[in-house]
Write an enzyme that holds these catalytic residues in place. Structure first.
Site, mmCIF file in Angstrom:
data_model
loop_
_atom_site.group_PDB
_atom_site.id
_atom_site.type_symbol
_atom_site.label_atom_id
_atom_site.label_comp_id
_atom_site.label_asym_id
_atom_site.label_seq_id
_atom_site.Cartn_x
_atom_site.Cartn_y
_atom_site.Cartn_z
ATOM 1 N N PHE A 1 0.611 -1.075 -0.053
ATOM 2 C CA PHE A 1 0.031 0.291 0.016
ATOM 3 C C PHE A 1 0.825 0.850 0.450
ATOM 4 O O PHE A 1 1.538 1.535 1.224
ATOM 5 C CB PHE A 1 -0.746 0.167 1.355
ATOM 6 C CG PHE A 1 -2.017 0.868 1.081
ATOM 7 C CD1 PHE A 1 -3.360 0.927 1.071
ATOM 8 C CD2 PHE A 1 -1.438 1.963 2.139
ATOM 9 C CE1 PHE A 1 -3.896 1.917 0.692
ATOM 10 C CE2 PHE A 1 -2.803 3.565 2.287
ATOM 11 C CZ PHE A 1 -3.518 2.636 1.673
ATOM 12 N N SER B 1 3.876 -6.822 2.699
ATOM 13 C CA SER B 1 2.416 -5.860 3.366
ATOM 14 C C SER B 1 0.865 -6.051 2.325
ATOM 15 O O SER B 1 0.108 -7.154 2.192
ATOM 16 C CB SER B 1 2.621 -4.484 3.400
ATOM 17 O OG SER B 1 1.957 -3.504 4.501
ATOM 18 N N ASP C 1 8.936 -5.322 12.775
ATOM 19 C CA ASP C 1 8.354 -4.623 12.325
ATOM 20 C C ASP C 1 7.260 -3.866 12.901
ATOM 21 O O ASP C 1 5.943 -3.334 13.322
ATOM 22 C CB ASP C 1 6.568 -5.364 11.412
ATOM 23 C CG ASP C 1 5.914 -4.677 9.874
ATOM 24 O OD1 ASP C 1 5.887 -3.284 10.733
ATOM 25 O OD2 ASP C 1 5.760 -5.596 9.335
ATOM 26 N N HIS D 1 9.739 -3.316 8.114
ATOM 27 C CA HIS D 1 8.628 -4.042 7.515
ATOM 28 C C HIS D 1 8.685 -4.051 5.953
ATOM 29 O O HIS D 1 8.095 -5.150 5.508
ATOM 30 C CB HIS D 1 7.699 -2.783 7.642
ATOM 31 C CG HIS D 1 6.258 -2.977 6.891
ATOM 32 N ND1 HIS D 1 5.679 -3.883 6.998
ATOM 33 C CD2 HIS D 1 5.537 -2.581 5.372
ATOM 34 C CE1 HIS D 1 4.679 -3.983 6.615
ATOM 35 N NE2 HIS D 1 4.233 -3.272 5.200
#
Length: 257
Positions: free
Chosen positions: A26, A94, A200, A230
């Site tokens: 995203f 993700s 993360d 992340h």
């Protein structure tokens, strides 16, 4: 300033008849997945790294897209790989991992690898973003400049393009998608490898436990990465990550022969 074209363009590396659909996160871009794609291509796999609608351009362009658009992009990627591959594996970072879970719940792919796929976002404010919708169109990304995030190193900064401002409507759509995919995890039947960075700061690491428990028809393999943030694909353990992906693909291909 316009991002470097190489960072935001999709990529396609021909190989054998096992296709890897690489899906970025995203507000990110294909740059998050390119290094992994290059490694997998050297191992002989066919690789397609897609760019999701509204990404790799401007936050204003992203504001026009929603989960439904990104899901269609992922499904189109599967169809493209099916033209030359007998096996297609979804590999997502993700939200890309969330999309791979979505594809698997529909029975569209033969295997799945998620990396820091969200079930719970780390920043609690993101869960209530709908409350600010009447007052704001964009929100700034939280400052993740702690020592944990720095573990991603300069490679992540150099090789990745992503937005610093996030469309509120896009974030609302992501939150809804998380709930939707979560309800469908029990339908997944293909082999699953779940990866989670313990440091993360974007996705709460409890997410991987939720996914593992909700997938009931197969037993997922779970790998935790202790040194990465992340963006696992560009972190300090990126080479080991690529080797584990290759190992999963080899075993999957062997079992399907």
């Amino acid at each position: 300033m316009e991002p470097q074209r190489r960072l935001v363009e999709p990529f396609n590396f021909p190989g054998n008849r096992v296709g890897c659909l690489l899906i970025h996160g995203f507000s990110g871009s294909p740059s998050e997945m390119r290094l992994l794609g290059e490694r997998l291509s050297k191992f002989g796999w066919t690789v397609l790294g897609i760019r999701l609608s509204g990404h790799g351009t401007t936050p204003e362009q992203m504001a026009k897209s929603r989960w439904e658009d990104w899901a269609k992009d992922a499904e189109a990627g599967v169809k493209e790989l099916r033209k030359s591959c007998h096996t297609v594996v979804g590999i997502g970072l993700s939200m890309g991992g969330l999309l791979a879970l979505h594809l698997a719940s529909l029975g569209l792919i033969d295997g799945i690898i998620t990396m820091n796929a969200p079930m719970v976002l780390a920043d609690r404010r993101t869960r209530y973003v709908q409350l600010i919708r009447p007052f704001a169109t964009f929100v700034n990304k939280p400052d993740l400049s702690s020592s944990a995030n720095k573990s991603e190193g300069t490679t992540a900064k150099v090789e990745r393009f992503g937005y610093e401002r996030i469309p509120v409507d896009g974030l609302i759509s992501l939150n809804r998608a998380i709930r939707k995919v979560r309800r469908k995890l029990y339908e997944i039947k293909c082999p699953v490898l779940l990866m989670q960075s313990t440091k993360d700061l974007t996705v709460n690491p409890v997410s991987v436990q939720i996914i593992m428990k909700k997938i009931q028809q197969v037993k997922p393999v779970v790998l935790h990465w202790e040194k990465s943030g992340h963006i696992l694909t560009l972190g300090p353990e990126r080479e080991e990550v690529a080797l584990k992906v290759d190992e999963f693909l080899r075993e999957l291909n062997h079992n399907r022969m």
